[in-house]
Design a protein around this motif. Structure first.
Motif, short mmCIF file in Angstrom:
data_model
loop_
_atom_site.label_atom_id
_atom_site.label_comp_id
_atom_site.label_asym_id
_atom_site.label_seq_id
_atom_site.Cartn_x
_atom_site.Cartn_y
_atom_site.Cartn_z
N PRO A 201 37.73 -32.10 13.21
CA PRO A 201 37.88 -31.78 14.50
C PRO A 201 37.60 -33.10 15.38
N VAL A 202 38.12 -33.06 16.32
CA VAL A 202 38.09 -34.26 17.43
C VAL A 202 37.44 -32.67 19.09
N ALA A 203 36.43 -33.26 19.43
CA ALA A 203 36.02 -31.64 20.35
C ALA A 203 36.33 -32.57 21.46
N SER A 204 36.24 -33.96 22.26
CA SER A 204 36.32 -34.43 23.98
C SER A 204 37.11 -35.65 23.39
N VAL A 205 37.35 -36.48 25.06
CA VAL A 205 38.31 -37.83 24.41
C VAL A 205 38.33 -37.62 26.76
N TYR A 206 37.66 -39.17 26.77
CA TYR A 206 38.09 -39.57 28.67
C TYR A 206 39.16 -40.92 27.79
N ALA A 207 40.07 -40.86 29.31
CA ALA A 207 41.05 -42.10 29.08
C ALA A 207 42.04 -42.89 29.78
N GLN A 208 42.17 -43.71 30.01
CA GLN A 208 43.06 -44.31 31.06
C GLN A 208 44.56 -44.31 30.82
N MET A 209 45.42 -44.06 31.30
CA MET A 209 46.50 -44.34 31.12
C MET A 209 47.69 -44.48 32.23
N ALA A 396 38.52 -38.55 33.30
CA ALA A 396 37.65 -37.26 33.23
C ALA A 396 37.16 -36.73 32.56
N ILE A 397 36.20 -36.86 31.21
CA ILE A 397 35.94 -36.06 29.90
C ILE A 397 37.09 -34.66 29.78
N VAL A 398 37.37 -34.50 29.30
CA VAL A 398 38.40 -33.29 28.66
C VAL A 398 37.94 -32.62 27.56
N LYS A 399 37.61 -31.29 26.83
CA LYS A 399 37.16 -30.72 25.70
C LYS A 399 39.20 -30.95 25.27
N VAL A 400 38.86 -30.86 23.99
CA VAL A 400 40.45 -30.31 23.20
C VAL A 400 40.24 -28.60 23.14
N ASP A 401 38.84 -28.35 23.56
CA ASP A 401 39.55 -26.59 23.30
C ASP A 401 39.45 -26.26 24.64
#
Length: 423
Positions: A201-209, A396-401
């Motif tokens: 499982p992935v817990a969190s991500v942050y990204a540019q788009m 922003a850091i985003v939690k998958v939950d």
């Protein structure tokens, strides 16, 4: 044993690819299904698929315009290959009518759409299988075995990057429209499924788009060759699509991924890349690393362990004594410990779809849970949307939950409005 009456709902490129996968299973003597119907609101497309099925399977299925026609044709199971915005509604209708379902990924166009399907599933005993073909590639099965058998040590780092596409249409117009899916979501749900297949499982991500190419071009509309035609089935439809159109879906994503295990991943998907096309995927652990070829390429893995010891192809097998493909994959790809295969993309594409069908049929017969069911399909879209929600919010850091629960959904909000779903 009597065959299971099946209908394909959605008769465009993906429906055609699936039918050819069924034909491969038939040729191998492993087909548990009888294709009794094909369904599409566009009768011309349905007739084209029915004709192709007659040539490939020896009998022309009935042509239907709706799910009621599918029932009249005697179907007990359906394979849903419509455009993504209808996946959850058609699947929910089929479940409600007592049909077993295989649905192409994504399981829903948004988290809210997937929850609507989940509501339909609640209390039902129907099978729901999500068609995720990349993880079924024998090379990806071998990667999973390398990780599970500890050959790489403790998994620490996942990396995937790809670039290409320029300003050309990727298969179809809808893959560049945010409210219809968009290319980052269409491709991304494959790759997020692979991330969790490998490393959990992935817990969190942050990204540019980014949306780099605001206008896309379709050379097939002006007599040129299709810019992309996976499986060789889309060209017949692309000539009727616009020669150029405005893209509304972002086309490049750059993300850092945090796994619950403590492993970290980097993910780049640039569908607006110019110049040199690129592909790379690796998994690194405390004892070594594996370089993974592009899905459906048939190229061998390369494993590098301590001391710069390198293994490739069949040389890897002594490292993973427990590696064994399932019966259908083994029959289609040349053995229960196949490590690579010299097949063209079109053939591989069909064989992997055949594997999906084989498992779906087995699950129906045994009333057992498929490898990729609703939960896995939901997590694939949640991880993908976590990246896109982060990118839309400027990193922003985003939690998958939080995405799964609907607390973070700003990027999806306009899509939900367009398709009539809500959190």
């Amino acid at each position: 044993m009597a065959r299971i009456p099946l209908a394909i709902i959605g008769s465009g490129g993906m429906g055609t690819r699936h039918m050819f996968g069924l034909a491969e299973l038939e040729k191998a003597g492993l087909n548990p299904f009888d294709l009794v119907a094909v369904c599409d609101i566009d009768q011309t497309r349905a007739d084209l698929l029915a004709d192709a099925a007659r040539d490939a399977l020896g009998r022309r299925p009935a042509v239907c315009a709706d799910i009621e026609g599918v029932l009249r044709a005697g179907a007990q199971a359906v394979d849903i290959t419509t455009v993504p915005r209808f996946h959850h509604t058609v699947a929910a209708d089929a479940i409600g009518l007592g049909l077993d379902v295989m649905v192409e990924k994504p399981v829903g166009l948004t988290i809210a759409a997937a929850h609507a399907l989940q509501d339909a599933l609640r209390g039902s005993d129907r099978i729901l299988s999500v068609a995720e073909n990349f993880r079924r590639d024998p090379t990806n099965r071998l990667v999973k075995s390398l990780i599970e058998e500890g050959v790489l040590g403790e998994p620490r780092y996942f990396h995937q990057s790809s670039s290409g596409g320029r300003d050309l249409m990727a298969i179809s117009v809808w893959r560049h429209l945010k409210d219809e899916s968009g290319i980052l979501f269409d491709a991304g749900t494959h790759y997020t499924d692979m991330m969790e297949y490998y490393l959990g499982p992935v817990a969190s991500v942050y990204a540019q788009m980014r949306l780099f190419e605001q206008v896309r071009y379709n050379p097939a509309a002006t007599g040129g060759a299709p810019a992309s035609d996976p499986g060789g089935v889309y060209g017949q439809f692309q000539a009727a699509m616009p020669a150029e159109f405005t893209a509304t879906a972002d086309d490049a994503l750059f993300a850092l991924v945090n796994f619950e295990s403590g492993a970290v991943g980097q993910y780049t998907e640039n569908r607006a890349g110019h110049g040199r096309s690129e592909w790379a995927r690796t998994v690194h652990g405390s004892a070594g690393a594996v370089d993974i070829p592009k899905d459906r390429s048939g190229e061998p893995l390369v494993v590098t362990l301590e001391g710069s010891r390198t293994f490739t192809g069949a040389e890897i097998l002594p490292l993973v004594p427990g590696f064994q493909l399932d019966d259908a994959t083994a029959a289609l790809f040349g053995g229960e410990r196949a490590t690579a295969y010299g097949l063209d993309f079109e053939t591989v594409d069909r064989l992997l779809l055949a594997v999906e069908y084989a498992e779906f049929g087995a699950c129906i017969a045994s009333r057992s849970r498929p490898e990729v069911g609703f939960d896995e399909g939901m997590r694939a879209i949640a991880v993908c949307y976590a990246m896109m929600e982060s990118g839309a919010a400027g990193g922003a850091i985003v939690k998958v939950d939080d995405v799964l629960g609907g607390a973070v959904r700003e990027y999806q909000r306009s899509i939900d409005i367009a398709i009539g779903t809500s959190a």
